[in-house]
Structure formats: structure tokens, C-alpha cells
Design a protein around this motif. Structure first.
Motif, short mmCIF file in Angstrom:
data_model
loop_
_atom_site.label_atom_id
_atom_site.label_comp_id
_atom_site.label_asym_id
_atom_site.label_seq_id
_atom_site.Cartn_x
_atom_site.Cartn_y
_atom_site.Cartn_z
N ASP A 42 0.87 -1.01 -0.09
CA ASP A 42 -0.03 0.22 -0.06
C ASP A 42 0.85 1.31 -0.32
O ASP A 42 0.14 2.37 -0.07
CB ASP A 42 -1.11 -0.04 1.23
N GLU A 43 2.05 1.27 0.23
CA GLU A 43 3.11 2.22 0.21
C GLU A 43 3.66 2.59 -1.08
O GLU A 43 4.57 3.49 -1.22
CB GLU A 43 4.05 2.20 1.37
N ILE A 44 3.74 1.65 -2.09
CA ILE A 44 4.59 1.66 -3.26
C ILE A 44 4.21 3.25 -4.07
O ILE A 44 5.31 3.62 -4.28
CB ILE A 44 3.86 0.65 -4.30
N PRO A 45 2.88 3.76 -4.13
CA PRO A 45 2.79 4.99 -4.89
C PRO A 45 3.85 6.08 -3.98
O PRO A 45 4.26 7.16 -4.61
CB PRO A 45 1.60 5.27 -4.45
N LEU A 46 4.07 5.89 -2.71
CA LEU A 46 5.00 6.86 -2.14
C LEU A 46 6.45 6.84 -2.63
O LEU A 46 7.16 7.91 -2.33
CB LEU A 46 5.20 6.53 -0.64
N LEU A 47 6.72 5.83 -3.27
CA LEU A 47 8.21 5.84 -3.91
C LEU A 47 8.54 7.00 -4.70
O LEU A 47 9.53 7.52 -4.78
CB LEU A 47 8.39 4.48 -4.59
#
Length: 172
Positions: A42-47
């Protein structure tokens, strides 16, 4: 300080490690575990927006403050791995040269996979009541990192070097 009872074992899982660490010297991110550790899904977009806030899909098992084992869920798709290489400062060419085999393999599909590596010597020393793993290592090395039982490291035969396509430079 006798703050713990050596016969009372308290295991815990350590989770939510940062995926990346900023290095002031090189002015880029480095992988905290290794470049194949997956980010929390769920944190992939934060990359792309705030890579320092992304957590690794990694874990350590600790007993009484001693790390007994650690591992991670690996990246298993090409797009996420390419994104990770980009955030670690690899050019597309560098990523292809060093890890093209992996990226090509992802074209055929890879299941989610992970692992954990246990320090059996650490478990033995803890359960054996010792603060040192030296008494529990099957083939201990001395303080010079030398294995006296098999004389390692030791000179390598020229034939062995030839087999491996290696050569030695003369000492300066």
C-alpha cells in the motif's frame, strides 16, 4: 545489570523497517536491507512522492534483545523492481547490465516469495547461557578472521585460480 532473567525468553517480531535510507554523502537513497526487498504494497505510490516514508516488507525475529533471524518478502514483478532500481540511482542501462537476467525472468512470472535466515549459533548460545557465539560455532574463526582448523584463508593454487579465471597482482 541483571535486568533480565536468562531463563525467561521473550521473542518478538520487528516489523516496519524503512525500505530506503538517504545517504548525505552520495546524495541518494540506499536499500536498508537489499535492493530486492519489496515495499509494503500500500506504500508503493509513495516511492515517487516520498520514498523515505516507505516501509520494507521485512522482518526480524528477536529474543531477549538478540537478533535470531531476519528476512523479507522479495519483489516479484518487473515494474516494482525497475522502480526500486531507479530510486537507488541505477540508470536503465546499469540495471540491465547488472540485473537484466532478473528483469527478463520476471517476464515469465514469479510468485510472491520470501525467506528468513536464522542464526542457529545465536540460538544455541542464548539457550546455552553464553553471551558469545564462539563456543557454539562448528568451525570458529579467531580474532584475525582465520579458521585455524582448515587454515583459511590460505594461498590458492595457480590451477584453481586458472579454473576461476582469476589472477593475483604482486604485493606493493
Amino acid at each position: 545489570l541483571e535486568l533480565k532473567d536468562p531463563m525467561n525468553f521473550k521473542p518478538l517480531w520487528v516489523l516496519d523497517f524503512p525500505l530506503l535510507e538517504w545517504d548525505e554523502e552520495t546524495e541518494r537513497y540506499h536499500a536498508m536491507h537489499h535492493p530486492f526487498t519489496s515495499p509494503k504494497p500500500d506504500e508503493i505510490p509513495l516511492l515517487d512522492t516520498d520514498p523515505g516514508k516507505v516501509h520494507a516488507n521485512a522482518y526480524d525475529l528477536v529474543i531477549n534483545g538478540v537478533e535470531i533471524g531476519g528476512g523479507s518478502i522479495r519483489i516479484h514483478d518487473r515494474d516494482t523492481q525497475a522502480m526500486m532500481f531507479k530510486h537507488l540511482g541505477f540508470s536503465d542501462q546499469e540495471a540491465k547490465e547488472q540485473f537484466g537476467f532478473l528483469m527478463d525472468a520476471f517476464e515469465y512470472g514469479a510468485p510472491p516469495h520470501g525467506g528468513i535466515a536464522f542464526g542457529f549459533d545465536r540460538l544455541c548460545s542464548m539457550f546455552g547461557g553464553s553471551d558469545s557465539i564462539r563456543d557454539f560455532i562448528a568451525f570458529p574463526k579467531n580474532t584475525s578472521a582465520r579458521d585455524v582448523m582448515i587454515e583459511s584463508p590460505s594461498p590458492i593454487a595457480k590451477e584453481q585460480l586458472g579454473e576461476l579465471g582469476l589472477g593475483l597482482l604482486p604485493a606493493e
